[in-house]
Design an enzyme around this catalytic site. Structure first.
Site, mmCIF file in Angstrom:
data_model
loop_
_atom_site.group_PDB
_atom_site.id
_atom_site.type_symbol
_atom_site.label_atom_id
_atom_site.label_comp_id
_atom_site.label_asym_id
_atom_site.label_seq_id
_atom_site.Cartn_x
_atom_site.Cartn_y
_atom_site.Cartn_z
ATOM 1 N NE ARG B 636 -12.697 3.652 2.530
ATOM 2 C CZ ARG B 636 -14.012 3.412 2.630
ATOM 3 N NH1 ARG B 636 -14.731 3.147 1.560
ATOM 4 N NH2 ARG B 636 -14.602 3.467 3.804
ATOM 5 C CG ASN B 639 -10.393 3.716 -9.772
ATOM 6 O OD1 ASN B 639 -10.348 2.607 -10.321
ATOM 7 N ND2 ASN B 639 -10.791 4.807 -10.401
ATOM 8 N N PRO B 640 -10.705 0.372 -7.975
ATOM 9 C CG PRO B 640 -12.465 -1.093 -7.594
ATOM 10 C CD PRO B 640 -12.146 0.365 -7.752
ATOM 11 C CD GLN B 646 0.185 2.808 -9.064
ATOM 12 O OE1 GLN B 646 0.938 3.030 -8.151
ATOM 13 N NE2 GLN B 646 0.489 3.116 -10.302
ATOM 14 C CE LYS B 709 -3.474 -1.841 6.149
ATOM 15 N NZ LYS B 709 -3.306 -3.284 6.331
ATOM 16 C CB VAL B 711 -2.036 -0.187 -4.378
ATOM 17 C CG1 VAL B 711 -3.126 -0.758 -3.491
ATOM 18 C CG2 VAL B 711 -2.530 1.049 -5.127
ATOM 19 C CD GLU B 713 6.880 2.936 -2.933
ATOM 20 O OE1 GLU B 713 8.100 2.998 -2.863
ATOM 21 O OE2 GLU B 713 6.118 3.605 -2.227
#
Lengths: 341, 746
Positions: B636, B639-640, B646, B709, B711, B713
């Site tokens: 999920r 915040n797109p 990131q 999950k 984002v 790294e």
């Protein structure tokens, strides 16, 4: 940093003969003071001296020592007649630094040799007689031309490479009066013991850089710079080339290399070889080979010699193709040319 | 699954109202106007400035410090050396948990690496302290240092970073190899790298009696408070640690270093607040780095191009006094379907500061080498690089045999390849041109684990319909202030504008570490659960109150939305304010935790596919990454906008690792020759002409109840190999050393 006095020179007269380190844009000197490489007792701020104009002079231009790098790069006369100078300037440092850095300061900037910048390393340039810490060290960026065991540093300026190619003259005023030195000879080459004698005598100040009339060189001039980062990085090698071409024949050629020696390296032999030759790939290849005559690695930098030849070739090819109407968005970049499709 | 059941049991709230929106940063205005306070911005009354003197040799001992000269300098108040430095309560080498490195606190005169702190100077001004440190003019008894992979001392070890096993074997590599049709080997070296956070490590320490206030940028506030307390010999409750904003951390601010303790001890000793800010060059020594690696891979193929065996070995450096080994070989554990798999690590000790976690530790260099080896194998098999990776797509985790909790990697390959135009690739090296330039297309697979840590949070609904959420999260620029508030707002069933977020200090519930790409999942879960707990209390009040329109609806029969509770069985609803007012309550407070319960029975990873186009000047060897496109499956996306930032940031790190970043030592002195941002190159905007990061839809009911999950790294992984492979495709020269220098391509 050490304690020091600060005085502001309001007139040229007050600056000449004054004892201390001259402070203009401060983009190099203040860094050196912070890392303990420069420890002046006194700073003489010359940034407000009335040397901040670009004037017409005998068919050429006369650039005040306090003109900011960014101003030169956007000057219409410079863009029209000395485009390789504008391109060289815009390829150097960052926009913020170019707004602060002065003409005189650019000429007088110190080498970025990491051993010079490290007070714990021996360095003949910083401390005559202490030896060269770079020799035998990490030397990928060091000189392949004009070096000695006393010093293998390179001069970092892009501007000076273009100025040398344009036959620029450095105007110097000191207690003993005026003197002039050609840009290409202003920075001393090292001697056996070290960096050579300093370019300015105590009390002297650079007041102007004079550019002679470029004549037909104006239309065919470029600067090209090889580096791993597209901006804000010094050259691995660079080249300024200017050509006068009549009916496909080179009547005059200028070629100078950056990143290879303790001074901008004017390639006189290559220039001679180009004169009277067709503006062709063969002529340029031959000249590029001559450009590095006498080169030898000073360490882990054997690749610099072929790279210098190839950057010279690229600069000549681009110059021959004609100065573009507008400077490319990535000035002096290998990737900026029309030659890249 | 337990988390999921719990949350469904609460039943009143769900993610998706605020979470999922591309909100701008809630702290953006503070940051662009300079109102955000960073640690070094603090100037308590009576402040003393501290400057570290650091070692100019890499091995040996300090024989003399001119303390008299330093103390005689106007403004200098105190000089601490091993002769008089205040002592910590624990030995500097005490390991109270796995994230403690030696605390260099001036306990002896030995020098173990260049840049090691050897004295601390306190003065009334920063300038005086700096000059005092210079005047110490240390003299040394120097020994010959060893700083590179070539001259460092080998040692055997069972563990790598964070205590992970140093080796893994599944299947029978030797047997599979002897039966394989083709054998492909690849060797890749990566360079020593530094985090280069723009905000230097800084601390402002102030004692008020026996209570200590610390302002220092920190990625693990709760743990760091405990660590400080242990080394100071005080109770954690005596410490307030503030870290509202970090100007970048990348792992280096997750580990404490001795300078922080020295500043605190000096403040106690002198009875005045002390501030210590590292100089830029001091960021290249005592505060961690990514160690260089020398990796060897062998991929054995059957006649059809299936991987029969995969072996990945890493040699890497650590310091002489601590052990952190870059676990690069682990990148091969779970990515491709290798039925026979063997990985190993070998350590070397060098006279360098201890390396530490740096954005995608292990995975970044490991992925780079693996992806280059995969292209070598694809060539040997006569297959397109993407086709070869799809052929060897792992349906289960090859190292454990476990199913993946979710794996949207096929969608990533498809989406990114389509946007990139990969189908148009011409297979042969040096076969694509743009004008005189060589053009190369390369790809790499991205993968990063999805750990969860421990977090706790409070969520308080107030009588006016607003809420306060509390957890000591770390916003190091990734956007925690915003993304976590979005999750919390959904947990509370209110609009985000009504949520006040209290975060970034140690008196709040501990949000765990901002690291491992697990902060949003962990702290977000705690916040969501806290909000849901508050709403549950509210629902209980309302449904048991005969005056409420919700009376009798039962807990499971109401849903929270936009600050109201709605009956599920008809249209009636009631605002939170009314429920609280009628109950005569000022607030209800929910509590929540975020953690993964038990040992996971599924393999949990984010995945991605990165495609790179490079242009290479064939004469000059200069490389330009002209296009970089990645697609990522990361569960999920909260915040797109922030997630994209990131991912792009990680990919740009990949450009740096592939083409620019390299710390260069002088092997004689052991000192770095490029310990500043002018000499150590990281990419600038002009190096990134075209970059895009997509995310593909992925529902993961197993990774955690929120399906998040991470984002932070993953963007580094995949990218370095993609660029290396693109350079290979452009030039025909297989990269063996990163960064790739122009002179290696001519």
């Amino acid at each position: 940093m050490n304690r020091f006095d600060y005085v502001r020179a309001e007139t040229l007269g007050a600056a000449i003969g004054a004892e201390g380190a001259l402070l203009a844009g401060g983009t190099n000197l203040l860094d050196l003071m912070k890392i303990g490489v420069a420890t002046p007792d006194r700073l003489i701020d010359i940034s407000r001296l009335p040397l901040d104009r670009i004037e017409q002079s005998g068919g050429g231009l006369r650039i005040g020592a306090m003109v900011r790098n960014a101003e030169i790069a956007r000057d219409p006369q410079v863009l029209a007649r000395y485009p390789a100078l504008a391109e060289a300037l815009l390829s150097g440092a960052s926009a913020q630094l170019r707004n602060a850095a002065t003409t005189g300061g650019n000429v007088m900037q110190a080498t970025r040799c990491s051993y010079f910048q490290d007070p714990l390393s021996p360095c003949n340039r910083r401390e005559p007689g202490s030896g060269c810490g770079a020799l035998g060290g990490a030397t990928r960026n060091h000189a392949v031309l004009g070096w000695t065991e006393g010093c293998i540093a390179v001069h970092p300026s892009d501007m000076c490479v273009a100025l040398a190619a344009y036959d620029a003259v450095v105007e110097i005023t000191g207690p003993g009066g005026l003197r002039e030195v050609a840009m290409e000879e202003f920075h001393p080459l090292p001697d056996a013991d070290g960096a050579g004698k300093p370019p300015l005598m105590p009390g002297e100040i650079i007041t102007h850089i004079r550019l002679p009339d470029p004549g037909a060189l104006a239309r065919n001039a470029r600067y090209v710079k090889l580096r791993e980062r597209t901006s804000f990085a010094f050259a691995i090698v660079s080249a300024a080339a200017a050509l006068a071409i009549e009916d496909g024949v080179i009547t005059e050629a200028r070629l100078a290399l950056g990143g290879v020696a303790a001074r901008p390296w004017r390639c006189r032999k290559a220039e001679e070889a180009l004169k009277g030759q067709p503006a062709s790939a063969e002529s340029f290849a031959r000249a590029a080979e001559l450009a590095t005559e006498g080169a030898r690695p000073s360490g882990d930098n054997a690749a610099k010699t072929p790279l210098a030849q190839r950057i010279a070739l690229r600069a000549l090819e681009r110059a021959a193709a004609g100065t573009p109407e507008r400077l490319p968005a990535l000035p002096a970049s290998v990737f900026a040319g029309d030659d890249n499709g | 699954m337990d988390d999921l059941m719990n949350m469904q049991g609460q039943g009143h709230v769900r993610l998706g109202s605020s979470a999922g929106q591309a909100l701008t940063r809630r702290d953006g205005m503070l940051k662009v106007t300079g109102a955000a306070t960073y640690a070094a911005d603090n100037r308590p009354d009576g402040l003393l400035h501290a400057v570290l003197a650091t070692a100019g040799i890499a091995k040996g001992r300090v024989t003399h410090l001119d303390v008299a000269a330093a103390e005689a300098h106007p403004g200098v108040v105190k000089v601490y050396t091993p002769a008089n430095a205040p002592r910590t309560a624990l030995s500097p080498d005490e390991k109270i948990h796995p994230f403690v490195w030696r605390m260099e606190t001036l306990t002896d005169d030995s020098v173990r690496y260049a840049g090691q702190p050897i004295a601390l100077v306190l003065a009334e001004t920063l300038e005086a302290a700096a000059e005092g440190a210079r005047l110490l003019a240390p003299r040394y008894e120097a020994e010959v240092p060893r700083v590179t992979l070539d001259d460092a001392e080998p040692f055997e070890t069972d563990t790598t970073a964070f205590g992970r096993p140093a080796g893994h074997a599944s299947g029978d590599v030797d047997a599979a190899r002897s039966g394989a049709a083709r054998h492909v080997t690849a060797t890749v070296e990566t360079s020593q790298q530094y985090h280069n956070a723009i905000e230097p490590h800084a601390i402002t320490a102030r004692w008020d009696g026996d209570r200590l206030e610390i302002d220092t940028p920190n990625q693990a506030i709760g743990l760091s408070k405990q660590t400080f307390a242990a080394f100071l010999g005080i109770d954690p409750s005596q410490i307030l640690l503030r870290s509202p904003f970090l100007g970048g951390g990348f792992g280096s601010k997750a580990i404490l270093y001795g300078g922080q303790l020295l500043a605190i001890l000096a403040a106690r000793d002198l009875g005045r607040p002390v501030k210590l800010v590292l100089r830029r060059d001091q960021m290249y020594g005592p505060v961690g780095h990514r160690a260089p690696t020398r990796q060897s891979l062998q991929i054995d193929l059957d006649a059809e191009g299936n991987i029969a065996a995969l072996e990945h070995d890493t040699v890497t450096l650590t310091s002489t006094f601590d052990q952190f080994l870059e676990s690069a070989s682990n990148a091969s554990h779970s990515l491709y379907a290798a039925p026979n798999l063997r990985t190993s690590h070998h350590g070397r000790r060098a006279d360098v500061g201890t390396p530490g976690p740096m954005r995608a530790p292990g995975e970044a260099p490991g992925s780079a080498a693996l992806e280059i080896a995969m292209d070598a194998a694809a060539q040997a098999a006569g297959m397109d690089p993407l086709e070869f990776r799809l052929k060897n797509y792992a349906e289960t985790d090859p190292s454990t045999g476990m199913a993946f909790s979710s794996k949207g990697l096929r969608d990533c390959y498809t989406e990114a390849a389509k946007l990139f135009g990969w189908a148009e690739r011409s297979a042969a090296p040096r076969s694509m041109r743009q004008g005189r330039l060589l053009k190369g297309w390369g790809m790499g697979t991205a993968q990063f684990p999805c750990p969860m840590f421990q977090a706790a949070a409070h969520a308080t609904l107030r009588a006016d319909g607003t809420a306060v959420i509390e957890t000591s999260a770390a916003d190091m620029g990734q956007g925690a202030w915003t993304a976590l508030a979005q999750i919390a707002a959904d947990g509370l069933g209110i609009d985000i504008d009504k949520v006040e977020f209290r975060s970034g200090h140690s008196d709040l519930p501990d949000a765990g570490v901002a690291g491992g790409s697990g902060h949003t999942a962990t702290a977000g879960t705690a916040l969501f659960n806290a909000g849901a707990d508050a709403v549950r209390q509210l629902a209980e009040l309302a449904t048991n109150d005969p005056a409420s329109p919700l009376f009798g609806a039962g807990n499971a029969g109401v849903t929270a939305r936009s600050g109201r509770l709605y009956r599920n069985d008809d249209e009636r609803s009631e605002p939170y304010e009314d429920i609280l007012a009628r109950a005569g309550l000022d607030l209800v407070r929910g509590e929540g935790k975020g953690a993964r319960e038990g040992e996971p029975d599924r393999a949990m990873f984010s995945h991605g596919a990165v495609f790179a186009e490079v242009l290479v000047d064939p004469d000059l060897g200069q490389v330009r990454v002209s296009r970089l496109i990645g697609a990522f499956a990361a569960g999920r996306i909260v915040n797109p906008r922030l997630a994209r930032s990131q991912l792009l940031g990680g990919m740009i790190w990949g450009i740096g690792m592939a083409l620019q970043e390299e710390a260069v030592h002088d092997r004689r002195s052991g000192r770095l020759t490029n310990a500043d941002l002018a000499g150590y190159h990281v990419p600038v905007n002009a190096d990134v002409p075209m970059i895009e990061a997509l995310t593909v839809h992925e529902d993961d009911p197993y990774v955690n109840a929120l399906g998040i999950k991470g984002v932070g790294e993953i963007g580094v992984t995949g990218t370095v190999g993609a660029i290396g492979n693109a350079v290979w495709h452009a030039t025909g020269i297989q990269p063996t050393r990163l960064p790739i220098h122009p002179e290696s391509l001519i």
